[in-house]
Design an enzyme around this catalytic site. Sequence first.
Site, PDB file in Angstrom:
ATOM      1  N   GLY A  26       3.082   6.307   8.401  1.00 29.01           N
ATOM      2  CA  GLY A  26       4.533   6.444   8.264  1.00 29.01           C
ATOM      3  C   GLY A  26       5.280   5.241   8.795  1.00 29.01           C
ATOM      4  N   ASP A  31      -0.347  -7.488   1.435  1.00 31.51           N
ATOM      5  CA  ASP A  31       0.161  -6.116   1.525  1.00 31.51           C
ATOM      6  C   ASP A  31       1.674  -6.166   1.755  1.00 31.51           C
ATOM      7  OD1 ASP A  31       0.365  -3.408   1.709  1.00 31.51           O
ATOM      8  OD2 ASP A  31      -0.566  -3.239   3.696  1.00 31.51           O
ATOM      9  N   HIS A  77       0.819  -1.221   0.000  1.00 35.47           N
ATOM     10  CA  HIS A  77       0.000   0.000   0.000  1.00 35.47           C
ATOM     11  C   HIS A  77       0.853   1.271   0.000  1.00 35.47           C
ATOM     12  CE1 HIS A  77       0.240   0.018   4.560  1.00 35.47           C
ATOM     13  NE2 HIS A  77       0.287   1.307   4.313  1.00 35.47           N
ATOM     14  N   SER A 131       4.049   2.184   8.257  1.00 34.75           N
ATOM     15  CA  SER A 131       3.708   1.145   7.276  1.00 34.75           C
ATOM     16  C   SER A 131       4.934   0.620   6.554  1.00 34.75           C
ATOM     17  CB  SER A 131       2.781   1.720   6.206  1.00 34.75           C
ATOM     18  OG  SER A 131       1.536   1.994   6.772  1.00 34.75           O
ATOM     19  N   GLY A 132       4.910  -0.658   6.292  1.00 36.06           N
ATOM     20  CA  GLY A 132       6.011  -1.258   5.553  1.00 36.06           C
ATOM     21  C   GLY A 132       7.173  -1.659   6.439  1.00 36.06           C
TER      22      GLY A 132
END
Length: 307
Positions: A238, A133, A84, A240-241
């Site tokens: 922020g 994701d 995402h 995320s990932g």
Amino acid sequence: MMGGLCSQLAALLLLLVVLPSPAHGAEESQDQTVFSRIIGGQDAQKGRWPWQVSVQKYDDKKHEYDHICGGSLISAQWVVSAAHCFHPPVSPAQYRVVLGAHQLLPLSPKPVLAEVQKIIPHPRYNRTSFVADVALVRLKEPVKSTFIRPISLPGASHQFRVGKKCWVTGWGNVEVTKPLQPPQTLQQLAVPIISTADCNKRYNTLNPRSPLGPERIKTSMICAGYMDMGSPKGFCKGDSGGPLACEQGGTWYLAGVVSWFLTRKVSGIVCSHPKFPGVFTRVTAYDSWIQEHVKGVGPLPALLQLH
Ligand SMILES: *[C@@H]1O[C@H](CO)[C@@H](O)[C@H](O)[C@H]1NC(C)=O
């Protein structure tokens, strides 16, 4: 060890991207799906998370790079992040990856700035269910540094025990609209692994008749965090990932990728609800896909881990 301290500190987690969730339909109009950052954590010790990267995107108007997501280095040239983070897709030339940073504003210690060659979001990434994701980011050049290290991939059959304390790290917002304050020190938070069944049970209290069904937390996701906290603890925009890192037998494994959580819209969107754990992409579920692209990265540590 850090858990006690964490609970004392008000404040910070890193990674959320707010996704208005029209696909959830009218029944869920009260709910918001929120992609993540870190809340209620503490400053990380410098050098403790040497695989943590900042994925940054160039802003043509400001003529500078913005931190958009976290990520984890898994080999000299590959980073794992969330799909995402790269939606809608733009050219890899607009991104850069910052490695070895402890603080982002100003960048320190002297970090490594890497250009991006290729971004591979998982082909089955689903923006409604958040399945798959996960994305792979290939750097133009292999990273050479003594203080930047990859995190190990767990093999496909690796199990992370429920209750095990793992760590989520990132530079995401400390509240939905409140970025981490300069110098933007990397935040860390200890989070216990929660079973998929308990996680589904908790999320189903939001809306048992959700169009996503009673099992919106898939086996390809892993939950970690808190369900009975007085104050929010978790991740935010922020983050995320970024990694969910678990230590086992002296090796740190990438158990999850910061993905999403769902929370009821009570007084606006909150990043990390005290009663809802965060949901991560379960890395073991995507092992073969990662191996397909990143040859030779196995369950063994690519380099000796110093932790
Ligand atoms: C994405 O997930 C939703 C909800 O589970 C499902 O209805 C839809 O068919 C999926 N889309 C694709 C392209 O698989």
